[in-house]
Design a protein around this motif. Sequence first.
Motif, PDB file in Angstrom:
ATOM      1  N   LEU A  95     -12.148  53.472 -15.115  1.00 30.39           N
ATOM      2  CA  LEU A  95     -12.424  54.891 -14.857  1.00 30.39           C
ATOM      3  C   LEU A  95     -13.814  55.112 -14.280  1.00 30.39           C
ATOM      4  CD1 LEU A  95     -10.908  56.709 -17.974  1.00 30.39           C
ATOM      5  CD2 LEU A  95     -10.027  56.656 -15.644  1.00 30.39           C
ATOM      6  N   VAL A  96     -14.830  54.491 -14.906  1.00 33.25           N
ATOM      7  CA  VAL A  96     -16.190  54.739 -14.411  1.00 33.25           C
ATOM      8  C   VAL A  96     -16.407  54.065 -13.054  1.00 33.25           C
ATOM      9  CG1 VAL A  96     -17.194  55.201 -16.680  1.00 33.25           C
ATOM     10  CG2 VAL A  96     -17.227  52.872 -15.786  1.00 33.25           C
ATOM     11  N   LEU A 149     -14.839  42.636 -18.504  1.00 32.09           N
ATOM     12  CA  LEU A 149     -14.885  44.094 -18.374  1.00 32.09           C
ATOM     13  C   LEU A 149     -15.586  44.518 -17.088  1.00 32.09           C
ATOM     14  CD1 LEU A 149     -15.490  44.862 -22.114  1.00 32.09           C
ATOM     15  CD2 LEU A 149     -13.405  45.280 -20.823  1.00 32.09           C
ATOM     16  N   SER A 150     -16.481  43.686 -16.583  1.00 28.68           N
ATOM     17  CA  SER A 150     -17.102  43.972 -15.285  1.00 28.68           C
ATOM     18  C   SER A 150     -16.069  43.854 -14.172  1.00 28.68           C
ATOM     19  CB  SER A 150     -18.261  43.018 -15.017  1.00 28.68           C
ATOM     20  OG  SER A 150     -19.274  43.244 -15.956  1.00 28.68           O
ATOM     21  N   LEU A 151     -15.131  42.925 -14.346  1.00 29.86           N
ATOM     22  CA  LEU A 151     -14.035  42.798 -13.391  1.00 29.86           C
ATOM     23  C   LEU A 151     -13.241  44.102 -13.341  1.00 29.86           C
ATOM     24  CD1 LEU A 151     -12.274  41.082 -11.474  1.00 29.86           C
ATOM     25  CD2 LEU A 151     -11.017  40.311 -13.498  1.00 29.86           C
ATOM     26  N   GLY A 152     -13.009  44.693 -14.508  1.00 34.10           N
ATOM     27  CA  GLY A 152     -12.322  45.984 -14.563  1.00 34.10           C
ATOM     28  C   GLY A 152     -13.076  47.058 -13.804  1.00 34.10           C
ATOM     29  N   PHE A 153     -14.401  47.082 -13.950  1.00 29.34           N
ATOM     30  CA  PHE A 153     -15.242  48.046 -13.243  1.00 29.34           C
ATOM     31  C   PHE A 153     -15.088  47.875 -11.723  1.00 29.34           C
ATOM     32  CE2 PHE A 153     -19.258  48.982 -11.095  1.00 29.34           C
ATOM     33  CZ  PHE A 153     -19.505  50.278 -11.518  1.00 29.34           C
ATOM     34  N   VAL A 197     -12.805  49.350  -6.336  1.00 27.53           N
ATOM     35  CA  VAL A 197     -12.110  48.939  -5.114  1.00 27.53           C
ATOM     36  C   VAL A 197     -10.729  49.578  -4.978  1.00 27.53           C
ATOM     37  CG1 VAL A 197     -11.151  46.930  -3.889  1.00 27.53           C
ATOM     38  CG2 VAL A 197     -13.369  46.752  -5.009  1.00 27.53           C
ATOM     39  N   PHE A 198      -9.965  49.595  -6.066  1.00 29.16           N
ATOM     40  CA  PHE A 198      -8.568  50.045  -5.966  1.00 29.16           C
ATOM     41  C   PHE A 198      -8.314  51.453  -6.502  1.00 29.16           C
ATOM     42  CE2 PHE A 198      -8.306  45.375  -6.079  1.00 29.16           C
ATOM     43  CZ  PHE A 198      -7.687  45.174  -4.853  1.00 29.16           C
ATOM     44  N   GLY A 199      -9.241  51.993  -7.256  1.00 28.62           N
ATOM     45  CA  GLY A 199      -9.152  53.374  -7.727  1.00 28.62           C
ATOM     46  C   GLY A 199      -7.841  53.758  -8.381  1.00 28.62           C
ATOM     47  N   HIS A 200      -7.160  54.748  -7.790  1.00 29.89           N
ATOM     48  CA  HIS A 200      -5.967  55.344  -8.410  1.00 29.89           C
ATOM     49  C   HIS A 200      -4.793  54.382  -8.524  1.00 29.89           C
ATOM     50  CE1 HIS A 200      -7.421  59.379  -9.045  1.00 29.89           C
ATOM     51  NE2 HIS A 200      -8.080  59.253  -7.897  1.00 29.89           N
ATOM     52  N   LYS A 201      -4.760  53.342  -7.712  1.00 26.72           N
ATOM     53  CA  LYS A 201      -3.671  52.361  -7.824  1.00 26.72           C
ATOM     54  C   LYS A 201      -3.702  51.715  -9.206  1.00 26.72           C
ATOM     55  CE  LYS A 201      -3.563  51.250  -2.926  1.00 26.72           C
ATOM     56  NZ  LYS A 201      -3.906  50.283  -1.900  1.00 26.72           N
ATOM     57  N   LEU A 219      -4.924  53.150 -11.942  1.00 22.98           N
ATOM     58  CA  LEU A 219      -4.492  54.162 -12.904  1.00 22.98           C
ATOM     59  C   LEU A 219      -2.975  54.269 -12.955  1.00 22.98           C
ATOM     60  CD1 LEU A 219      -6.958  57.167 -12.540  1.00 22.98           C
ATOM     61  CD2 LEU A 219      -6.839  55.447 -14.312  1.00 22.98           C
ATOM     62  N   ASP A 220      -2.338  54.232 -11.794  1.00 23.65           N
ATOM     63  CA  ASP A 220      -0.871  54.296 -11.751  1.00 23.65           C
ATOM     64  C   ASP A 220      -0.252  53.142 -12.529  1.00 23.65           C
ATOM     65  OD1 ASP A 220      -1.130  56.529 -10.203  1.00 23.65           O
ATOM     66  OD2 ASP A 220      -0.797  55.491  -8.299  1.00 23.65           O
ATOM     67  N   LYS A 221      -0.838  51.954 -12.388  1.00 20.61           N
ATOM     68  CA  LYS A 221      -0.314  50.777 -13.119  1.00 20.61           C
ATOM     69  C   LYS A 221      -0.504  50.951 -14.617  1.00 20.61           C
ATOM     70  CE  LYS A 221      -0.387  47.175  -9.726  1.00 20.61           C
ATOM     71  NZ  LYS A 221       0.874  46.565  -9.495  1.00 20.61           N
ATOM     72  N   LEU A 222      -1.657  51.504 -15.021  1.00 19.03           N
ATOM     73  CA  LEU A 222      -1.910  51.709 -16.445  1.00 19.03           C
ATOM     74  C   LEU A 222      -0.905  52.688 -17.040  1.00 19.03           C
ATOM     75  CD1 LEU A 222      -5.810  51.919 -16.492  1.00 19.03           C
ATOM     76  CD2 LEU A 222      -4.407  50.086 -17.436  1.00 19.03           C
ATOM     77  N   VAL A 223      -0.605  53.759 -16.287  1.00 16.03           N
ATOM     78  CA  VAL A 223       0.365  54.747 -16.767  1.00 16.03           C
ATOM     79  C   VAL A 223       1.746  54.110 -16.883  1.00 16.03           C
ATOM     80  CG1 VAL A 223       1.530  56.912 -16.205  1.00 16.03           C
ATOM     81  CG2 VAL A 223      -0.950  56.727 -15.944  1.00 16.03           C
ATOM     82  N   LYS A 224       2.112  53.280 -15.899  1.00 14.59           N
ATOM     83  CA  LYS A 224       3.415  52.613 -15.937  1.00 14.59           C
ATOM     84  C   LYS A 224       3.506  51.621 -17.093  1.00 14.59           C
ATOM     85  CE  LYS A 224       4.478  53.067 -11.058  1.00 14.59           C
ATOM     86  NZ  LYS A 224       4.431  52.424  -9.754  1.00 14.59           N
ATOM     87  N   LYS A 225       2.373  51.062 -17.520  1.00 17.11           N
ATOM     88  CA  LYS A 225       2.374  50.091 -18.623  1.00 17.11           C
ATOM     89  C   LYS A 225       2.294  50.785 -19.982  1.00 17.11           C
ATOM     90  CE  LYS A 225       0.385  45.880 -16.730  1.00 17.11           C
ATOM     91  NZ  LYS A 225      -0.742  44.951 -16.840  1.00 17.11           N
ATOM     92  N   ASN A 226       2.617  52.067 -20.038  1.00 17.51           N
ATOM     93  CA  ASN A 226       2.568  52.843 -21.287  1.00 17.51           C
ATOM     94  C   ASN A 226       1.177  52.898 -21.916  1.00 17.51           C
ATOM     95  OD1 ASN A 226       5.345  53.407 -21.168  1.00 17.51           O
ATOM     96  ND2 ASN A 226       5.820  51.449 -22.129  1.00 17.51           N
ATOM     97  N   LYS A 227       0.169  52.957 -21.076  1.00 11.54           N
ATOM     98  CA  LYS A 227      -1.205  53.059 -21.565  1.00 11.54           C
ATOM     99  C   LYS A 227      -1.749  54.474 -21.358  1.00 11.54           C
ATOM    100  CE  LYS A 227      -2.100  48.456 -21.989  1.00 11.54           C
ATOM    101  NZ  LYS A 227      -1.461  47.832 -23.087  1.00 11.54           N
TER     102      LYS A 227
END
Length: 197
Positions: free
Chosen positions: A124-125, A66-70, A75-79, A81-89
């Motif tokens: 997100l954080v 989960l720290s990797l996610g942080f 580092v990548f920010g909105h990129k 988020l775009d992937k999460l939206v595309k993965k139906n999340k």
Amino acid sequence: MGLQDLLSTIEQYGYFALFFSLWIGIVGMPLPDEMIVMSGGFLSSLGKMSVLKAFVLTYLGAVSGLSLGFILGKVFGHKILDKLVKKNKAKYLLQSKELIDRYGHFALVISYFIPIVRHILPYLVGMNNMSFKKYALYYYTAGFVWTLLYFSLGLFFGEHIESISMFATKYGIYFGVFVGIVGCFYYFYTRKLKSVS
């Protein structure tokens, strides 16, 4: 991968299977994290692993993933988020944002008990430039409690892993809210004691 496959993999590869299965959970393992943690507890109860080593590596796998996610969020920010939206999340993304709006930093504690949301909130954080120190304080503490809870369930009720995992996946949010409320009371109670003394 089913429960029997998971147990066989952990038996075969040992402690590092526990660590890596939780560490790569950030990119989506086909099994709930709760089931993986309980499997470590269950195998420890059978004497196939040391309880302490299994618990420590399970905890480290969960928090490092989960720290990797942080870090990715930072580092990548909105990129991301775009992937999460595309993965139906998108549904879980909205749920994560609502938690942050409603509970602030305590959303980190609550989210740990909500499957999928626990993986999205660190992005997100991180993206919103929370300091790693603050992130670690909340998430590592919640991670310890979460790991201890599910590891203990596996240790004492290992034969019911699948049922407990289904229950946790369905009702984890209520437990998360409960833990968050208890945490808030504890925080304000200790502050009040300090101000009195």
